[in-house]
Design a protein around this motif. Structure first.
Motif, PDB file in Angstrom:
ATOM      1  N   GLU A  78       0.832  -1.211   0.000  1.00 52.26           N
ATOM      2  CA  GLU A  78       0.000   0.000   0.000  1.00 52.26           C
ATOM      3  C   GLU A  78       0.861   1.254   0.000  1.00 52.26           C
ATOM      4  OE1 GLU A  78      -3.902  -1.783   2.411  1.00 52.26           O
ATOM      5  OE2 GLU A  78      -2.191  -0.938   3.513  1.00 52.26           O
ATOM      6  N   LEU A  79       1.933   1.236   0.772  1.00 53.65           N
ATOM      7  CA  LEU A  79       2.820   2.396   0.811  1.00 53.65           C
ATOM      8  C   LEU A  79       3.524   2.591  -0.526  1.00 53.65           C
ATOM      9  CD1 LEU A  79       4.269   4.704   2.225  1.00 53.65           C
ATOM     10  CD2 LEU A  79       5.847   3.027   3.228  1.00 53.65           C
ATOM     11  N   VAL A  80       4.008   1.506  -1.092  1.00 54.55           N
ATOM     12  CA  VAL A  80       4.667   1.592  -2.402  1.00 54.55           C
ATOM     13  C   VAL A  80       3.705   2.150  -3.451  1.00 54.55           C
ATOM     14  CG1 VAL A  80       5.562   0.188  -4.310  1.00 54.55           C
ATOM     15  CG2 VAL A  80       6.419  -0.164  -1.981  1.00 54.55           C
ATOM     16  N   ALA A  81       2.440   1.749  -3.386  1.00 55.68           N
ATOM     17  CA  ALA A  81       1.446   2.239  -4.343  1.00 55.68           C
ATOM     18  C   ALA A  81       1.264   3.750  -4.211  1.00 55.68           C
ATOM     19  CB  ALA A  81       0.114   1.527  -4.140  1.00 55.68           C
ATOM     20  N   GLU A  82       1.217   4.253  -2.981  1.00 59.16           N
ATOM     21  CA  GLU A  82       1.052   5.693  -2.767  1.00 59.16           C
ATOM     22  C   GLU A  82       2.273   6.466  -3.268  1.00 59.16           C
ATOM     23  OE1 GLU A  82      -1.479   7.476  -1.741  1.00 59.16           O
ATOM     24  OE2 GLU A  82      -2.796   5.785  -1.339  1.00 59.16           O
ATOM     25  N   ILE A  83       3.450   5.948  -2.978  1.00 62.39           N
ATOM     26  CA  ILE A  83       4.668   6.624  -3.420  1.00 62.39           C
ATOM     27  C   ILE A  83       4.780   6.594  -4.948  1.00 62.39           C
ATOM     28  CG2 ILE A  83       7.197   6.523  -3.374  1.00 62.39           C
ATOM     29  CD1 ILE A  83       6.966   5.536  -0.476  1.00 62.39           C
ATOM     30  N   THR A  84       4.362   5.488  -5.547  1.00 62.80           N
ATOM     31  CA  THR A  84       4.386   5.383  -7.007  1.00 62.80           C
ATOM     32  C   THR A  84       3.481   6.430  -7.646  1.00 62.80           C
ATOM     33  OG1 THR A  84       4.889   3.015  -6.886  1.00 62.80           O
ATOM     34  CG2 THR A  84       3.977   3.845  -8.965  1.00 62.80           C
ATOM     35  N   LYS A  85       2.306   6.667  -7.055  1.00 58.07           N
ATOM     36  CA  LYS A  85       1.410   7.709  -7.559  1.00 58.07           C
ATOM     37  C   LYS A  85       2.090   9.069  -7.542  1.00 58.07           C
ATOM     38  CE  LYS A  85      -2.931   5.573  -5.963  1.00 58.07           C
ATOM     39  NZ  LYS A  85      -4.049   5.741  -4.981  1.00 58.07           N
ATOM     40  N   LEU A  86       2.779   9.363  -6.450  1.00 60.99           N
ATOM     41  CA  LEU A  86       3.478  10.643  -6.341  1.00 60.99           C
ATOM     42  C   LEU A  86       4.624  10.724  -7.346  1.00 60.99           C
ATOM     43  CD1 LEU A  86       3.615  10.933  -2.442  1.00 60.99           C
ATOM     44  CD2 LEU A  86       2.118  12.218  -3.982  1.00 60.99           C
ATOM     45  N   SER A  87       5.302   9.612  -7.549  1.00 59.88           N
ATOM     46  CA  SER A  87       6.407   9.582  -8.506  1.00 59.88           C
ATOM     47  C   SER A  87       5.922   9.864  -9.919  1.00 59.88           C
ATOM     48  CB  SER A  87       7.119   8.219  -8.458  1.00 59.88           C
ATOM     49  OG  SER A  87       7.822   8.051  -7.251  1.00 59.88           O
ATOM     50  N   GLN A  88       4.699   9.451 -10.216  1.00 58.40           N
ATOM     51  CA  GLN A  88       4.147   9.618 -11.561  1.00 58.40           C
ATOM     52  C   GLN A  88       3.416  10.941 -11.745  1.00 58.40           C
ATOM     53  OE1 GLN A  88       1.745   6.080 -11.775  1.00 58.40           O
ATOM     54  NE2 GLN A  88       3.460   4.748 -12.342  1.00 58.40           N
ATOM     55  N   ASP A  89       3.253  11.705 -10.691  1.00 59.12           N
ATOM     56  CA  ASP A  89       2.514  12.964 -10.744  1.00 59.12           C
ATOM     57  C   ASP A  89       3.446  14.095 -11.153  1.00 59.12           C
ATOM     58  OD1 ASP A  89       1.076  15.298 -10.322  1.00 59.12           O
ATOM     59  OD2 ASP A  89       0.138  14.582  -8.477  1.00 59.12           O
ATOM     60  N   PRO A  90       3.264  14.705 -12.315  1.00 60.90           N
ATOM     61  CA  PRO A  90       4.180  15.757 -12.772  1.00 60.90           C
ATOM     62  C   PRO A  90       4.135  17.017 -11.920  1.00 60.90           C
ATOM     63  CG  PRO A  90       2.291  15.569 -14.248  1.00 60.90           C
ATOM     64  CD  PRO A  90       2.204  14.412 -13.312  1.00 60.90           C
ATOM     65  N   ARG A 108      13.200  -0.214   2.767  1.00 60.69           N
ATOM     66  CA  ARG A 108      14.010  -0.087   1.549  1.00 60.69           C
ATOM     67  C   ARG A 108      13.142  -0.178   0.302  1.00 60.69           C
ATOM     68  NH1 ARG A 108      17.203   2.819  -0.322  1.00 60.69           N
ATOM     69  NH2 ARG A 108      17.988   2.813   1.805  1.00 60.69           N
ATOM     70  N   ALA A 109      12.167  -1.090   0.299  1.00 61.03           N
ATOM     71  CA  ALA A 109      11.261  -1.187  -0.847  1.00 61.03           C
ATOM     72  C   ALA A 109      10.481   0.112  -1.027  1.00 61.03           C
ATOM     73  CB  ALA A 109      10.297  -2.360  -0.660  1.00 61.03           C
ATOM     74  N   ALA A 110      10.093   0.727   0.082  1.00 63.44           N
ATOM     75  CA  ALA A 110       9.363   1.995   0.003  1.00 63.44           C
ATOM     76  C   ALA A 110      10.252   3.104  -0.549  1.00 63.44           C
ATOM     77  CB  ALA A 110       8.828   2.362   1.381  1.00 63.44           C
ATOM     78  N   PHE A 111      11.482   3.165  -0.072  1.00 62.12           N
ATOM     79  CA  PHE A 111      12.413   4.176  -0.584  1.00 62.12           C
ATOM     80  C   PHE A 111      12.633   4.003  -2.082  1.00 62.12           C
ATOM     81  CE2 PHE A 111      14.699   4.734   3.749  1.00 62.12           C
ATOM     82  CZ  PHE A 111      13.866   5.782   4.082  1.00 62.12           C
ATOM     83  N   GLU A 112      12.790   2.744  -2.513  1.00 64.42           N
ATOM     84  CA  GLU A 112      13.097   2.507  -3.920  1.00 64.42           C
ATOM     85  C   GLU A 112      11.912   2.783  -4.844  1.00 64.42           C
ATOM     86  OE1 GLU A 112      16.146   2.149  -4.988  1.00 64.42           O
ATOM     87  OE2 GLU A 112      16.697   2.286  -2.879  1.00 64.42           O
ATOM     88  N   ALA A 113      10.728   2.976  -4.271  1.00 63.63           N
ATOM     89  CA  ALA A 113       9.569   3.363  -5.077  1.00 63.63           C
ATOM     90  C   ALA A 113       9.613   4.832  -5.465  1.00 63.63           C
ATOM     91  CB  ALA A 113       8.276   3.061  -4.321  1.00 63.63           C
ATOM     92  N   ILE A 114      10.486   5.598  -4.824  1.00 62.65           N
ATOM     93  CA  ILE A 114      10.624   7.022  -5.132  1.00 62.65           C
ATOM     94  C   ILE A 114      11.391   7.178  -6.448  1.00 62.65           C
ATOM     95  CG2 ILE A 114      11.590   9.224  -4.365  1.00 62.65           C
ATOM     96  CD1 ILE A 114      11.337   8.183  -1.471  1.00 62.65           C
TER      97      ILE A 114
END
Length: 286
Positions: A78-90, A108-114
């Motif tokens: 769930e955290l990775v999904a939220e961070i991925t959304k932010l990463s994709q938001d221009p 570490r998995a959460a950090f690497e989603a950034i």
């Protein structure tokens, strides 16, 4: 001997003021406001306070804040999904995951989603590699802030022996890499290092980042050493016994008011850097 204080407050204020000027220019010229997204998992009071402080400083620098607060029960997925959304938001230029996270989460998995282009806190493996290899990239915020503070106080690093006490992947390890890039000779140590006091007594520069209150004592230090206390423990206490160390060191950072302001200032500066890079990539500017 009474050590001179290495105060981060004024230097950090200068950095934030310059970042604010650049943020204003981006908005005036391109209609883009730099945006820092903060992600907080759980309701830890200290973490919540840190996030609010960073958001307030962002506002002063003309940087927009976006806050994502997730429940303590959040999973890694769930955290990775939220961070991925932010990463994709221009519209988002920087992402800060407040740590530590709850124990069930793979940090570490959460950090690497950034997205590395938005890793303004310098926590991804890509950012660490950039620091280690001297490539362009974001610095881990606290180590990068420490380096700026050492430079401001004209601390000679070339040929100096620096002992970093701590091996965190976002503090101790990158601090050593940045010191090495400045031609210091670096020794990593930690709470389980044998004969640690004797080792620290050989250091010209000591970076204390072990996460234990008053861990480094005054009689561990070489007379005239430069001491950077990167720790913060309950009761505004650092990792260095300040009263003892002040009688031996030539320069020392106080807690609070030393490293902390520099960390936030570099975070904001790098958010503006990320926004400028994003705008220039869209407009074709170098």
């Amino acid at each position: 001997m009474s050590a001179e204080l290495m105060i981060g407050t004024d230097l950090a204020a200068e950095m934030v003021a310059k970042a604010a000027e650049r943020a204003s220019a981006l908005q005036e010229q391109y209609g883009v406001q730099p945006c820092l997204a903060t992600v907080l998992v759980g309701d830890d009071p200290a973490s919540a306070t840190y996030v609010r402080m960073k958001q307030n400083r962002s506002k002063k620098a003309g940087i927009a804040s976006r806050s994502v607060v997730l429940p303590d029960s959040t999973t890694t997925e769930e955290l990775v999904a939220e961070i991925t959304k932010l990463s994709q938001d221009p519209a988002v230029h920087g992402i800060l995951l407040q740590h530590p996270v709850p124990p069930q989460i793979d940090e570490r998995a959460a950090f690497e989603a950034i997205d590395p282009a938005k890793d303004v806190d310098g926590v991804t493996m890509r950012s660490f590699a950039a620091m280690a290899f001297g490539d362009p990239g974001f610095r881990s915020a606290t180590p990068g802030g420490i380096m700026r503070l050492l430079a401001a106080y004209d601390v000679p690093l070339e040929g100096a022996h620096a002992v970093v006490i701590g091996r965190s992947p976002i503090l101790g390890k990158p601090a050593g890499m940045l010191l090495l890039a400045s031609n210091a000779t670096v020794t990593y140590a930690h709470s389980r290092t044998r004969d640690l006091p004797e080792l620290v007594r050989t250091a010209d520069v000591v970076i204390a980042a072990v996460g234990k209150a008053n861990f480094v004592r005054g009689d561990w230090l070489k007379p005239g050493a430069v001491v950077v206390d990167a720790g913060y423990n309950e009761g505004n206490v650092g990792d260095v016994h300040f009263a003892e160390a002040s009688e031996v060191a030539s320069l020392i950072t106080p807690v609070p008011g030393g490293v902390g302001p520099m960390t936030i200032a570099l975070l904001l500066e790098q958010t503006v850097d990320a926004a400028e890079t994003a705008v220039h990539s869209l407009t074709g500017l170098a």
